[in-house]
Design a protein around this motif. Structure first.
Motif, mmCIF file in Angstrom:
data_model
loop_
_atom_site.group_PDB
_atom_site.id
_atom_site.type_symbol
_atom_site.label_atom_id
_atom_site.label_comp_id
_atom_site.label_asym_id
_atom_site.label_seq_id
_atom_site.Cartn_x
_atom_site.Cartn_y
_atom_site.Cartn_z
ATOM 1 N N GLU A 21 0.847 -1.196 0.000
ATOM 2 C CA GLU A 21 0.000 0.000 0.000
ATOM 3 C C GLU A 21 0.880 1.243 0.000
ATOM 4 O OE1 GLU A 21 -3.415 2.141 2.741
ATOM 5 O OE2 GLU A 21 -2.851 0.071 3.145
ATOM 6 N N TYR A 22 0.697 2.090 -0.989
ATOM 7 C CA TYR A 22 1.458 3.331 -1.091
ATOM 8 C C TYR A 22 0.679 4.445 -0.399
ATOM 9 C CZ TYR A 22 3.814 7.383 -3.083
ATOM 10 O OH TYR A 22 4.487 8.561 -3.247
ATOM 11 N N ARG A 23 1.291 5.094 0.584
ATOM 12 C CA ARG A 23 0.624 6.143 1.359
ATOM 13 C C ARG A 23 1.144 7.540 1.042
ATOM 14 N NH1 ARG A 23 1.142 2.106 6.043
ATOM 15 N NH2 ARG A 23 -0.889 1.103 5.960
ATOM 16 N N ARG A 25 4.182 8.775 1.518
ATOM 17 C CA ARG A 25 5.175 9.302 2.459
ATOM 18 C C ARG A 25 6.522 9.504 1.782
ATOM 19 N NH1 ARG A 25 3.288 5.019 6.906
ATOM 20 N NH2 ARG A 25 1.474 6.156 7.649
ATOM 21 N N GLU A 28 9.114 6.667 0.616
ATOM 22 C CA GLU A 28 8.425 5.383 0.544
ATOM 23 C C GLU A 28 8.375 4.897 -0.909
ATOM 24 O OE1 GLU A 28 4.120 3.526 1.859
ATOM 25 O OE2 GLU A 28 4.259 5.640 1.413
#
Length: 62
Positions: A21-23, A25, A28
């Motif tokens: 899951e890419y948030r 940040r 990241e």
């Protein structure tokens, strides 16, 4: 998501996968890296209990 369809003679096929899951940040990673694919292969080998023949198709990580 990265996934593999696994076939073992005489058994039903299995789907073994991992999700990232890419948030958004800072620093990241947006996608899977070589360590993620390595870990997926290790988990697949443990679950299947034997050797794996891997066919790469359309993977950016070649």
């Amino acid at each position: 998501m990265a996934g593999m369809t696994c076939y073992k003679p005489g058994e039903r096929s299995r789907l073994i996968y991992a999700i990232r899951e890419y948030r958004g940040r800072k620093g990241e990673p947006k996608g899977f890296g070589w360590r993620d694919y390595r870990d997926l292969l290790v988990r697949a080998r443990i679950q299947l209990g034997g050797q794996i023949v891997l066919v790469w198709d359309n993977v950016r990580l070649h």
